[in-house]
Write a protein that holds these residues in place. Structure first.
Motif, PDB file in Angstrom:
ATOM      1  N   VAL A  13      -2.504  17.108  10.587  1.00 25.87           N
ATOM      2  CA  VAL A  13      -0.772  16.403  10.304  1.00 25.87           C
ATOM      3  C   VAL A  13      -1.311  16.143   8.586  1.00 25.87           C
ATOM      4  O   VAL A  13      -0.155  16.092   8.026  1.00 25.87           O
ATOM      5  N   HIS A  14      -2.129  15.186   9.034  1.00 17.95           N
ATOM      6  CA  HIS A  14      -2.371  14.451   7.406  1.00 17.95           C
ATOM      7  C   HIS A  14      -0.695  13.471   7.006  1.00 17.95           C
ATOM      8  O   HIS A  14      -0.415  13.518   6.448  1.00 17.95           O
ATOM      9  N   ARG A  15      -1.088  12.279   7.387  1.00 18.99           N
ATOM     10  CA  ARG A  15      -0.321  11.154   7.230  1.00 18.99           C
ATOM     11  C   ARG A  15      -1.426  10.369   6.420  1.00 18.99           C
ATOM     12  O   ARG A  15      -0.220   9.532   6.406  1.00 18.99           O
ATOM     13  N   GLU A  16      -2.147  10.099   5.812  1.00 16.77           N
ATOM     14  CA  GLU A  16      -2.968   9.436   5.554  1.00 16.77           C
ATOM     15  C   GLU A  16      -3.510   9.223   4.092  1.00 16.77           C
ATOM     16  O   GLU A  16      -3.544  10.899   3.413  1.00 16.77           O
ATOM     17  N   GLU A  17      -3.265   9.354   3.091  1.00 14.42           N
ATOM     18  CA  GLU A  17      -3.103   8.989   1.613  1.00 14.42           C
ATOM     19  C   GLU A  17      -4.014   9.789   0.806  1.00 14.42           C
ATOM     20  O   GLU A  17      -4.572  10.702   0.670  1.00 14.42           O
ATOM     21  N   HIS A  18      -5.879   9.280   2.128  1.00 18.54           N
ATOM     22  CA  HIS A  18      -6.642  10.008   1.569  1.00 18.54           C
ATOM     23  C   HIS A  18      -7.062  11.207   2.021  1.00 18.54           C
ATOM     24  O   HIS A  18      -7.913  12.064   1.742  1.00 18.54           O
ATOM     25  N   GLN A  19      -6.556  11.861   2.398  1.00 15.57           N
ATOM     26  CA  GLN A  19      -6.268  13.142   2.852  1.00 15.57           C
ATOM     27  C   GLN A  19      -6.081  14.439   2.200  1.00 15.57           C
ATOM     28  O   GLN A  19      -6.065  15.328   2.445  1.00 15.57           O
ATOM     29  N   TYR A  20      -5.378  13.907   1.012  1.00 13.45           N
ATOM     30  CA  TYR A  20      -5.365  14.709   0.119  1.00 13.45           C
ATOM     31  C   TYR A  20      -5.097  14.460  -0.814  1.00 13.45           C
ATOM     32  O   TYR A  20      -6.152  13.611  -1.512  1.00 13.45           O
ATOM     33  N   ASP A  21      -5.588  15.119  -1.708  1.00 17.58           N
ATOM     34  CA  ASP A  21      -6.534  15.841  -3.687  1.00 17.58           C
ATOM     35  C   ASP A  21      -5.564  15.545  -4.421  1.00 17.58           C
ATOM     36  O   ASP A  21      -6.480  15.316  -5.782  1.00 17.58           O
ATOM     37  N   TYR A  22      -4.768  16.371  -4.198  1.00 19.14           N
ATOM     38  CA  TYR A  22      -3.757  16.259  -5.328  1.00 19.14           C
ATOM     39  C   TYR A  22      -2.550  15.523  -5.674  1.00 19.14           C
ATOM     40  O   TYR A  22      -1.668  15.378  -4.750  1.00 19.14           O
ATOM     41  N   TRP A  23      -2.094  14.658  -6.510  1.00 15.85           N
ATOM     42  CA  TRP A  23      -1.400  13.792  -6.471  1.00 15.85           C
ATOM     43  C   TRP A  23      -0.467  14.122  -7.474  1.00 15.85           C
ATOM     44  O   TRP A  23      -1.112  14.776  -9.348  1.00 15.85           O
ATOM     45  N   GLY A  24       1.027  13.831  -7.787  1.00 13.10           N
ATOM     46  CA  GLY A  24       1.776  13.832  -8.824  1.00 13.10           C
ATOM     47  C   GLY A  24       1.906  12.514  -9.929  1.00 13.10           C
ATOM     48  O   GLY A  24       1.025  11.344  -9.204  1.00 13.10           O
ATOM     49  N   GLN A  25       2.658  12.215 -10.376  1.00 15.96           N
ATOM     50  CA  GLN A  25       2.704  10.535 -10.818  1.00 15.96           C
ATOM     51  C   GLN A  25       3.670  10.072 -10.795  1.00 15.96           C
ATOM     52  O   GLN A  25       3.953   9.102 -11.170  1.00 15.96           O
ATOM     53  N   GLY A  26       4.467  10.407  -9.455  1.00 13.36           N
ATOM     54  CA  GLY A  26       5.590   9.611  -9.287  1.00 13.36           C
ATOM     55  C   GLY A  26       6.667   9.689  -9.617  1.00 13.36           C
ATOM     56  O   GLY A  26       6.753   9.727 -10.983  1.00 13.36           O
ATOM     57  N   THR A  27       7.565   8.940  -8.725  1.00 13.23           N
ATOM     58  CA  THR A  27       8.880   9.098  -9.840  1.00 13.23           C
ATOM     59  C   THR A  27       9.548   8.232  -8.867  1.00 13.23           C
ATOM     60  O   THR A  27      10.298   8.319  -7.771  1.00 13.23           O
ATOM     61  N   GLU A  84       0.901  -1.236  -0.084  1.00  7.35           N
ATOM     62  CA  GLU A  84       0.181   0.244  -0.207  1.00  7.35           C
ATOM     63  C   GLU A  84       0.822   1.312   0.241  1.00  7.35           C
ATOM     64  O   GLU A  84       1.607   1.372   0.130  1.00  7.35           O
ATOM     65  N   ARG A  85       0.486   2.513  -0.304  1.00  3.98           N
ATOM     66  CA  ARG A  85       1.172   3.705  -0.893  1.00  3.98           C
ATOM     67  C   ARG A  85       1.309   4.502   1.192  1.00  3.98           C
ATOM     68  O   ARG A  85       0.224   3.775   1.548  1.00  3.98           O
ATOM     69  N   GLU A  86       2.255   4.747   1.317  1.00  6.66           N
ATOM     70  CA  GLU A  86       2.756   4.884   2.770  1.00  6.66           C
ATOM     71  C   GLU A  86       3.009   5.945   2.984  1.00  6.66           C
ATOM     72  O   GLU A  86       3.911   6.497   1.887  1.00  6.66           O
ATOM     73  N   PHE A  87       2.817   6.924   3.867  1.00  6.08           N
ATOM     74  CA  PHE A  87       3.242   8.472   4.259  1.00  6.08           C
ATOM     75  C   PHE A  87       4.640   8.623   4.675  1.00  6.08           C
ATOM     76  O   PHE A  87       5.185   7.571   5.255  1.00  6.08           O
ATOM     77  N   VAL A  88       5.243   9.295   3.784  1.00  7.03           N
ATOM     78  CA  VAL A  88       7.040   9.606   4.419  1.00  7.03           C
ATOM     79  C   VAL A  88       7.006  10.860   4.816  1.00  7.03           C
ATOM     80  O   VAL A  88       7.429  10.398   5.905  1.00  7.03           O
ATOM     81  N   ALA A  89       6.075  11.619   4.510  1.00  5.38           N
ATOM     82  CA  ALA A  89       6.785  13.017   5.619  1.00  5.38           C
ATOM     83  C   ALA A  89       6.056  14.062   5.053  1.00  5.38           C
ATOM     84  O   ALA A  89       5.493  13.828   3.862  1.00  5.38           O
TER      85      ALA A  89
END
Length: 124
Positions: free
Chosen positions: A104-118, A44-49
């Motif tokens: 604090v927002h350490r959870e994926e569902h709390q974010y609305d905008y995402w990059g494509q990833g690297t 699963e996608r996990e929080f880093v910072a």
């Protein structure tokens, strides 16, 4: 609304360093809390910072604390993730994310905008 583009991923040996960048569009970048997440194959996608929009206070996953540093340059509309002492288990696709929500927002569902990833690959 904000568009995010990550860069800086690559291949690095264990113990090495890498700095990721996330460039954001728009003129309201400093209104967003920014976060870094990662996802390894089969996991699963996990929080880093994350870094706040006001004081620049930072939060880290236990796995990142002491090794990774998140920062932002509002003049450049860019957030960074400096990664030192990299380990093989850091191998993953790294995503930056943005949210207008407070906390604090350490959870994926709390974010609305995402990059494509690297992709970050750490070899042993």
């Amino acid at each position: 609304q904000v568009q995010l583009v990550e860069s800086g991923g690559g291949l690095v040996q264990a113990g090495g360093s890498l700095k990721l960048s996330c460039a954001a569009s728009g003129r309201t970048f400093n209104n967003y809390r920014m976060g870094w997440f990662r996802q390894a194959p089969g996991k699963e996608r996990e929080f880093v910072a994350s870094i706040s929009r006001n004081t620049g206070s930072t939060y880290y996953a236990d796995s990142a604390k002491g090794r990774f540093t998140i920062s932002r340059d509002n003049a450049k509309n860019t957030v960074y993730l400096q990664m030192n002492s990299l380990k093989a288990e850091d191998t993953a696709v790294y995503y930056c994310a943005a949210t207008l929500r407070l906390g604090v927002h350490r959870e994926e569902h709390q974010y609305d905008y995402w990059g494509q990833g690297t992709q970050v690959t750490v070899s042993s």
